[in-house]
Design an enzyme around this catalytic site. Structure first.
Site, mmCIF file in Angstrom:
data_model
loop_
_atom_site.group_PDB
_atom_site.id
_atom_site.type_symbol
_atom_site.label_atom_id
_atom_site.label_comp_id
_atom_site.label_asym_id
_atom_site.label_seq_id
_atom_site.Cartn_x
_atom_site.Cartn_y
_atom_site.Cartn_z
ATOM 1 N N ASP A 269 8.768 -5.039 -115.317
ATOM 2 C CA ASP A 269 9.991 -5.213 -116.109
ATOM 3 C C ASP A 269 10.022 -4.319 -117.344
ATOM 4 O O ASP A 269 9.024 -3.686 -117.697
ATOM 5 C CB ASP A 269 10.145 -6.690 -116.522
ATOM 6 C CG ASP A 269 8.840 -7.298 -117.023
ATOM 7 O OD1 ASP A 269 7.912 -6.541 -117.349
ATOM 8 O OD2 ASP A 269 8.746 -8.533 -117.083
ATOM 9 N N ASN B 171 7.630 -20.939 -119.872
ATOM 10 C CA ASN B 171 8.622 -21.665 -119.065
ATOM 11 C C ASN B 171 8.431 -21.422 -117.562
ATOM 12 O O ASN B 171 9.287 -21.790 -116.769
ATOM 13 C CB ASN B 171 10.048 -21.267 -119.486
ATOM 14 C CG ASN B 171 10.313 -19.780 -119.310
ATOM 15 O OD1 ASN B 171 9.478 -19.049 -118.777
ATOM 16 N ND2 ASN B 171 11.470 -19.324 -119.759
ATOM 17 N N HIS C 237 8.159 -18.423 -116.089
ATOM 18 C CA HIS C 237 8.745 -17.204 -115.527
ATOM 19 C C HIS C 237 7.667 -16.230 -115.058
ATOM 20 O O HIS C 237 6.549 -16.228 -115.559
ATOM 21 C CB HIS C 237 9.747 -16.539 -116.486
ATOM 22 C CG HIS C 237 9.174 -15.800 -117.650
ATOM 23 N ND1 HIS C 237 9.777 -15.773 -118.885
ATOM 24 C CD2 HIS C 237 8.078 -15.030 -117.788
ATOM 25 C CE1 HIS C 237 9.074 -15.021 -119.707
ATOM 26 N NE2 HIS C 237 8.042 -14.566 -119.065
ATOM 27 N N GLU D 196 13.627 -15.612 -114.945
ATOM 28 C CA GLU D 196 13.718 -16.811 -115.771
ATOM 29 C C GLU D 196 14.107 -18.035 -114.930
ATOM 30 O O GLU D 196 14.619 -17.896 -113.813
ATOM 31 C CB GLU D 196 14.772 -16.583 -116.864
ATOM 32 C CG GLU D 196 14.392 -15.490 -117.879
ATOM 33 C CD GLU D 196 13.381 -15.949 -118.926
ATOM 34 O OE1 GLU D 196 12.445 -16.697 -118.587
ATOM 35 O OE2 GLU D 196 13.526 -15.550 -120.089
HETATM 36 C C1 GLP Z 1 6.589 -11.335 -120.761
HETATM 37 C C2 GLP Z 1 6.469 -10.578 -119.463
HETATM 38 C C3 GLP Z 1 5.755 -11.412 -118.418
HETATM 39 C C4 GLP Z 1 4.504 -12.018 -118.989
HETATM 40 C C5 GLP Z 1 4.861 -12.885 -120.167
HETATM 41 C C6 GLP Z 1 3.662 -13.594 -120.746
HETATM 42 O O1 GLP Z 1 7.621 -12.241 -120.779
HETATM 43 N N1 GLP Z 1 7.740 -10.189 -118.959
HETATM 44 O O2 GLP Z 1 5.457 -10.589 -117.314
HETATM 45 O O3 GLP Z 1 3.845 -12.769 -118.014
HETATM 46 O O4 GLP Z 1 5.415 -12.021 -121.130
HETATM 47 O O5 GLP Z 1 3.311 -13.073 -121.985
HETATM 48 P P1 GLP Z 1 1.931 -13.363 -122.650
HETATM 49 O O6 GLP Z 1 0.895 -12.839 -121.729
HETATM 50 O O7 GLP Z 1 1.975 -12.588 -123.939
HETATM 51 O O8 GLP Z 1 1.844 -14.822 -122.846
#
Ligand code: GLP
Length: 249
Positions: A66, A134, A136, A141
């Site tokens: 993404d 959440n 995702h 989402e």
């Molecule tokens: C973002 C990314 C996800 C990732 C998430 C978790 O939202 N798009 O791919 O899994 O962050 O972030 P963190 O690893 O900082 O908790």
């Protein structure tokens, strides 16, 4: 589904880095699906160290999940920048190709179609995932179709609050992103999802033990036949490991 519980994120990250290495060594033209976020950092740090011993990435392609809409590759909060800083520019031999959706394309719908085409031409051998609080995956989402292809998404309140930690000027945090869809994630031959810390424990238990539902996007991974959950004690603390039949812990 397999579940591995490690003492620390560094140990979990090292384990996943070795899975990435095995994929690169095993295949002629490997394709790695990569993620961003704080969770993957120990894994990428270990992978960089492993690659110092001569791992040849010149035949490997990478596809990221993404990108934020509106941030170009030079922007320090773009995921392209994150990947360059934390992985690509540190590797002695860069991947052959490193694909990430463009968040600044004039026509975002066209960019989604272009990215979907890249995914079809480069079937993913190993997909690395983190998970949002959440539930995702990528930026898929809650309460969206679990059959989606690459698309533009409005980020939820939860995601914005969680990811604000990376932005010094939180007012300028993008509220939209382009994400690979769940369909492409499920087509990956192997999936490894890393989740560490207290804040992920609900997303983890809901995804592994709950029913498959759009409110918890990662729950769809129950349908995939080669998923490894890489956890620590905190993120695994709500799991009833006795109850999960057929899981190799
Ligand atoms: C973002 C990314 C996800 C990732 C998430 C978790 O939202 N798009 O791919 O899994 O962050 O972030 P963190 O690893 O900082 O908790």
């Amino acid at each position: 589904m397999r579940i591995r519980i490690f003492e620390t994120p560094s140990e979990g990250g090292l384990y996943v880095a070795t899975l990435m290495e095995q994929t690169v060594l095993r295949l002629d033209e490997p394709v790695l699906g990569l993620a961003t976020g704080s969770t993957v950092l120990p894994c990428y740090a270990s992978f960089v160290q492993i690659s110092m011993y001569g791992l040849d990435m010149s035949q490997t392609s990478t596809l990221n999940l993404d990108e934020y809409v509106g941030l170009d590759s030079e922007h320090p909060h773009s995921y392209r920048y994150f990947m360059e800083e934390n992985l690509f520019r540190r590797l002695p031999i860069r991947p052959k190709e490193s694909y990430i959706p463009s968040g600044t394309a004039d026509n975002l719908d066209e960019e989604c179609r272009r990215y979907e085409d890249i995914i079809s031409k480069n079937p993913i051998d190993l997909q690395i995932l983190g998970i949002g609080v959440n539930g995702h995956i990528g930026f898929n989402e809650p309460n969206q179709s679990l059959l989606s292809t690459t698309h533009v998404v409005d980020l939820t309140e939860d995601t914005i609050n969680n990811n604000e930690k990376f932005f010094r000027d939180t007012d300028n945090m993008p509220k939209r992103a382009i994400t690979m869809g769940v369909q492409a994630i499920l087509r990956s031959k192997q999936i490894v999802l890393m989740a560490f810390g207290e804040s992920k424990k609900r997303a983890v238990v809901n995804s592994i033990e709950g029913t498959i539902r759009t409110e918890v996007p990662a729950s769809i991974l129950q349908l995939h036949n080669d998923v490894i959950w890489v956890l620590d004690k905190e993120s695994a603390s709500l799991l009833d490991l006795q109850m999960i039949k057929g899981v190799n812990v």
